[in-house]
Motif scaffolding. Structure first.
Motif, PDB file in Angstrom:
ATOM      1  N   ASN A 184      -8.181  47.702  -3.072  1.00  0.00           N
ATOM      2  CA  ASN A 184      -9.370  47.486  -2.267  1.00  0.00           C
ATOM      3  C   ASN A 184      -9.040  47.689  -0.793  1.00  0.00           C
ATOM      4  O   ASN A 184      -7.902  47.481  -0.365  1.00  0.00           O
ATOM      5  CB  ASN A 184      -9.924  46.069  -2.481  1.00  0.00           C
ATOM      6  N   ASN A 265     -16.744  47.455   0.565  1.00  0.00           N
ATOM      7  CA  ASN A 265     -16.316  47.122  -0.804  1.00  0.00           C
ATOM      8  C   ASN A 265     -15.654  48.319  -1.498  1.00  0.00           C
ATOM      9  O   ASN A 265     -15.830  48.532  -2.702  1.00  0.00           O
ATOM     10  CB  ASN A 265     -17.497  46.615  -1.630  1.00  0.00           C
ATOM     11  N   ARG A 267     -13.149  50.450  -3.469  1.00  0.00           N
ATOM     12  CA  ARG A 267     -12.159  50.149  -4.507  1.00  0.00           C
ATOM     13  C   ARG A 267     -11.829  51.415  -5.285  1.00  0.00           C
ATOM     14  O   ARG A 267     -12.690  52.239  -5.571  1.00  0.00           O
ATOM     15  CB  ARG A 267     -12.675  49.076  -5.471  1.00  0.00           C
TER      16      ARG A 267
END
Length: 488
Positions: A184, A265, A267
């Motif tokens: 991440n 976010n 990832r």
């Protein structure tokens, strides 16, 4: 995962893989009914000029005729949107997806699963409201119309379609890890990316564009007075500092906002032989593709990133990063240690461990003298038109530094499986590609290069831009000959 929990996705994958081992049912499906709204809005945007003409000349219609004409146009657009939606159907049959469309000219497209390079899921603001997801199936065809199939489905069906295409039996390997390690991007990393990426430069460009519209207010904001009294060097110096500081601050804030919204976010992880990349705040994106479709990895560094030993990782996979404003990001920002960890864990097949060939020292002057010559011509032209043109000489150290950066960053390496090339000065790029992705190898040299025993090495690889050229100049001529022999 972004759109659905990973445990639920695994259940979908297991169910669909077991079903795919049997013959697939022939069942037609349509896009989500919200597709009608998207088509209608698109037609309205395409007819915007017509609407403006009608509205500007509405007095000529007389009475209520204007409203009738406008109503009929909107109604016809809505009707054609409904008809388009009704005529667009897709179905799965024998390891392929079929798409039928058209009102008068009916077309049926067949896309075998084995040709699919990426299956992308995108969830925008309207999609979140209606519970839908855009599905883009890309085959890597040179023709844009033939390479993409776009569907609008509900969330669960979108994930089922993606799994059905990517988890076909010939892609399931028993020795693969079901779920690999994921990475991440933290808030701190995004801030660092925003401050060191080219987004700051773009922010400065936006400010200067805005200046053309707000120039009357700029002088008031910074209290710049040009006519009231005599201008001194101290006065100008103070105002320049304030203006430059203001521009840098605003552009940095714009860059931070853009990076946070775009890569929120973020990832990346591996599921079996699939590589998953997801990110986005307002417009959530989820890319999934087989690792064997990846042709190469690029490490990009601007001057600031080189100073702090940071880089942005991108991948070469046809169909990924081909949308407007998008790049094929593997990881937005990382240092050497994190890069090594990501590559070893997620893409070990692109870890190059062979010999790296750098340029000979005598090649340095070839990079510098071209920059100095160009600067000399530029200064001569300026001196001809303005009295202070000689001031351009102060750029001489910068020209020499730029030539040195190009010399220092250039390198080539090749083994049985991989080819690595490093090139450019201020915007360094280090590329590692599979040799099977290289379309051609080329050696070239000028008269002066030949006398110095130097040559340029160039390769063409198949990419989103059809063919991408990678070139390293001023290598030892015999080294290039050795690479050409290996390539045969």
């Amino acid at each position: 995962m972004m759109l659905i929990e990973k445990e639920e996705q695994k259940k979908i994958d297991d169910t669909l893989v077991s079903e795919s081992k049997r013959s697939m049912p022939f069942q037609t499906e349509r896009n989500h009914s919200c597709k009608i709204l998207y088509m209608f809005l698109k037609k309205m945007m395409e007819g915007l000029v017509l609407f403006i003409i009608i509205i500007k000349n509405h007095d000529g219609f007389g009475g209520n005729l204007f409203f009738y004409v406008l109503f009929l146009i909107l109604l016809s657009m809505l009707l054609f949107s409904v008809l388009d939606w009704r005529r667009q159907v897709f179905y799965f049959y024998k390891e392929a997806i079929y798409f039928k469309s058209g009102l008068l000219n009916v077309k049926i497209r067949e896309i075998p699963f084995q040709r699919v390079t990426t299956v992308d899921l995108t969830e925008g603001i309207l999609d979140k409201i209606f519970g839908t997801v855009k599905v883009k199936v890309d085959t890597g065809s040179l023709s844009k119309n033939e390479s993409e199939l776009s569907l609008l489905l509900d969330k669960r069906r979108a994930l089922e379609v993606r799994s059905l295409i990517l988890n076909r039996p010939d892609h399931i390997k028993t020795d693969s890890k079901t779920f690999g390690k994921g990475y991440n991007v933290s808030f701190t990393q995004l801030m660092l990316y925003a401050c060191t990426s080219n987004a700051v430069t773009k922010g400065i460009g936006i400010i200067f564009v805005a200046y053309t519209f707000l120039d009357d207010y700029i002088f008031n904001i910074f209290d710049i007075k040009l006519l009231d009294y005599e201008i001194t060097a101290k006065y100008l110096w103070e105002k320049v500092i304030w203006v430059v500081a203001g521009v840098i601050l605003i552009s940095t804030l714009l860059s931070i906002m853009k990076s946070l919204i775009q890569y929120y976010n973020f990832r990346i992880d591996v599921e079996g032989d699939k590589l998953n990349i997801c990110y986005g705040l307002l417009n959530q994106k989820h890319y999934s593709f087989s690792r064997d479709k990846i042709k190469g990895v690029h490490g990009r560094q601007n001057a600031l990133m080189q100073l702090f030993h940071l880089k942005t990782l991108e991948i070469e996979s046809i169909g990924y990063g081909d949308e407007k404003g998008e790049s094929a990001i593997l990881f937005p920002i990382c240092n050497a240690k994190l890069e090594e960890e990501i590559m070893d864990e997620l893409l070990p097949e692109f870890v190059y461990k062979g010999k790296i060939q750098v340029l000979p020292k005598r090649a340095l002057l070839r990079f510098i003298w071209k920059k100095v010559l160009f600067l000399g011509i530029l200064v001569a032209i300026l001196m001809h038109y303005v009295s202070f043109g000689i001031a351009g000489v102060i750029l001489l150290p910068f020209a020499c530094w730029l030539g040195y950066m190009q010399f220092r960053n250039a390198a080539v390496g090749m083994d049985q499986e991989l080819l690595t090339m490093s090139y450019n000065g201020m915007y360094k790029v280090k590329t590692v590609v599979k040799r099977t992705a290289v379309q051609s190898f080329e050696k070239s040299h000028s008269y002066f290069q030949k006398r110095a025993g130097l040559a340029s090495f160039k390769v063409n690889i198949f990419s989103n831009q059809k063919y991408q050229s990678l070139k390293v100049k001023n290598l030892e001529s015999h080294v290039v000959d050795n690479y050409l022999k290996k390539a045969r």
